[in-house]
Design a protein around this motif. Sequence first.
Motif, short mmCIF file in Angstrom:
data_model
loop_
_atom_site.label_atom_id
_atom_site.label_comp_id
_atom_site.label_asym_id
_atom_site.label_seq_id
_atom_site.Cartn_x
_atom_site.Cartn_y
_atom_site.Cartn_z
N LEU A 21 7.43 -0.73 4.84
CA LEU A 21 7.68 -1.95 5.62
C LEU A 21 6.87 -1.93 6.91
CD1 LEU A 21 11.54 -2.33 5.19
CD2 LEU A 21 9.84 -4.03 4.49
N ALA A 22 6.87 -0.77 7.57
CA ALA A 22 6.11 -0.65 8.82
C ALA A 22 4.62 -0.81 8.57
CB ALA A 22 6.41 0.70 9.48
N MET A 23 4.10 -0.20 7.51
CA MET A 23 2.67 -0.29 7.21
C MET A 23 2.26 -1.71 6.86
SD MET A 23 2.15 3.24 5.02
CE MET A 23 0.44 2.87 4.66
N ALA A 24 3.09 -2.40 6.10
CA ALA A 24 2.80 -3.80 5.77
C ALA A 24 2.83 -4.66 7.01
CB ALA A 24 3.79 -4.31 4.73
N GLY A 25 3.75 -4.36 7.92
CA GLY A 25 3.82 -5.11 9.17
C GLY A 25 2.58 -4.93 10.02
N VAL A 26 2.07 -3.70 10.08
CA VAL A 26 0.85 -3.44 10.84
C VAL A 26 -0.33 -4.18 10.21
CG1 VAL A 26 -0.80 -1.66 11.54
CG2 VAL A 26 1.66 -1.22 11.69
N SER A 27 -0.43 -4.16 8.89
CA SER A 27 -1.51 -4.88 8.20
C SER A 27 -1.46 -6.36 8.54
CB SER A 27 -1.39 -4.69 6.69
OG SER A 27 -1.56 -3.33 6.34
N MET A 28 -0.27 -6.92 8.56
CA MET A 28 -0.10 -8.34 8.88
C MET A 28 -0.55 -8.64 10.31
SD MET A 28 3.40 -10.62 8.99
CE MET A 28 3.86 -10.01 10.62
N LEU A 29 -0.14 -7.79 11.26
CA LEU A 29 -0.48 -8.03 12.65
C LEU A 29 -1.98 -7.89 12.90
CD1 LEU A 29 2.50 -6.26 14.45
CD2 LEU A 29 2.11 -8.72 14.20
N VAL A 30 -2.62 -6.95 12.23
CA VAL A 30 -4.07 -6.79 12.38
C VAL A 30 -4.79 -8.03 11.87
CG1 VAL A 30 -6.08 -5.51 11.54
CG2 VAL A 30 -4.06 -4.28 12.35
N LEU A 31 -4.37 -8.54 10.73
CA LEU A 31 -5.02 -9.74 10.18
C LEU A 31 -4.81 -10.94 11.09
CD1 LEU A 31 -5.36 -10.91 6.60
CD2 LEU A 31 -4.23 -12.47 8.18
N VAL A 32 -3.60 -11.12 11.60
CA VAL A 32 -3.34 -12.23 12.52
C VAL A 32 -4.15 -12.05 13.80
CG1 VAL A 32 -1.58 -13.35 13.95
CG2 VAL A 32 -1.04 -12.70 11.60
N GLY A 33 -4.21 -10.81 14.30
CA GLY A 33 -4.98 -10.56 15.52
C GLY A 33 -6.44 -10.90 15.36
N ASN A 34 -7.04 -10.48 14.26
CA ASN A 34 -8.45 -10.80 14.01
C ASN A 34 -8.67 -12.30 13.88
OD1 ASN A 34 -9.64 -8.23 14.08
ND2 ASN A 34 -9.01 -7.79 11.99
N THR A 35 -7.73 -12.99 13.24
CA THR A 35 -7.84 -14.44 13.09
C THR A 35 -7.77 -15.13 14.45
OG1 THR A 35 -6.80 -14.30 10.91
CG2 THR A 35 -6.90 -16.47 11.94
N LEU A 36 -6.86 -14.70 15.30
CA LEU A 36 -6.72 -15.31 16.62
C LEU A 36 -7.93 -15.03 17.50
CD1 LEU A 36 -2.94 -14.70 17.39
CD2 LEU A 36 -4.05 -16.83 16.68
N ILE A 37 -8.54 -13.86 17.36
CA ILE A 37 -9.76 -13.57 18.11
C ILE A 37 -10.90 -14.47 17.64
CG2 ILE A 37 -11.57 -11.83 18.39
CD1 ILE A 37 -9.38 -9.76 18.67
N ALA A 38 -11.00 -14.68 16.32
CA ALA A 38 -12.03 -15.58 15.80
C ALA A 38 -11.81 -17.00 16.32
CB ALA A 38 -12.01 -15.57 14.27
#
Length: 258
Positions: free
Chosen positions: A225-242
């Motif tokens: 659950l924690a690993m999936a959460g980190v993956s989600m946050l990284v993807l959202v973070g990269n999208t928001l930076i773009a």
Amino acid sequence: MKVAVPALLGDAWRQWRADGGVLSAVAGMFVFLPALAGQMLISRTAMSPPVPPRPSASGVIDDASAAAYLAEAGAWLATTGTWLAILYVIGHFAVLTMLTLYLDDRPTVAQALIAAVRRLPVYLVTMLLVALPVALGFAMLILPGFYASARLCLAGPALVAGRAAGPIDAFRKSLALTRGNGVALTGAVMLVALTGLLVQQPLLGLDNWIAANAPNPVARIIVDLAMAGVSMLVLVGNTLIALAAWRRLGTGPSSGRA
């Protein structure tokens, strides 16, 4: 126009604070849950494709080894490879939906999802085109891969905002818009990716240790659950930076949200 890492991160953080609920719902459905399912259903050893056989001293691979490798590779593609491809498509669908939420004319989430379905084939071709130099950069050294990813981070926004005629045009548009800002964009992209990696690696090590030394399905689910959460946050973070970079460097419309 010049951009700076703090400005990009600040824009991304403000957008997250304003729309974290909506972004979490989209990314939770299309990133978190598939990633969690993948971690629970696919063993760590099965994640990597089979290793090709090494040639003999004369430089020849015998027929038996070649046949065994082809059979193993075919089985991997039919199982793990297929699942990883599905995760790849779903992840890009999530990013496309989030980009649509901000770069279309104030769509609802339902409208953004429908628009993302229509755009998905062209978007996937664009992302595959972007992936080629990024993969080459990571194969050479780590830094060139991050640099290529940063220089091409506006290909998706350009396509969604209607500022590119197709995948190749989006590729060129991103290179043109990010010219002179490659270092700053690379810094922002690396910061998000490395932060995620620093959190993921201990979790992965803990997951492997639990599996090898103290098999406990409840403990592994918590770690997954924690690993999936980190993956989600990284993807959202990269999208928001773009998106932040697009607003500062692109010619597209401003955010349809806060």
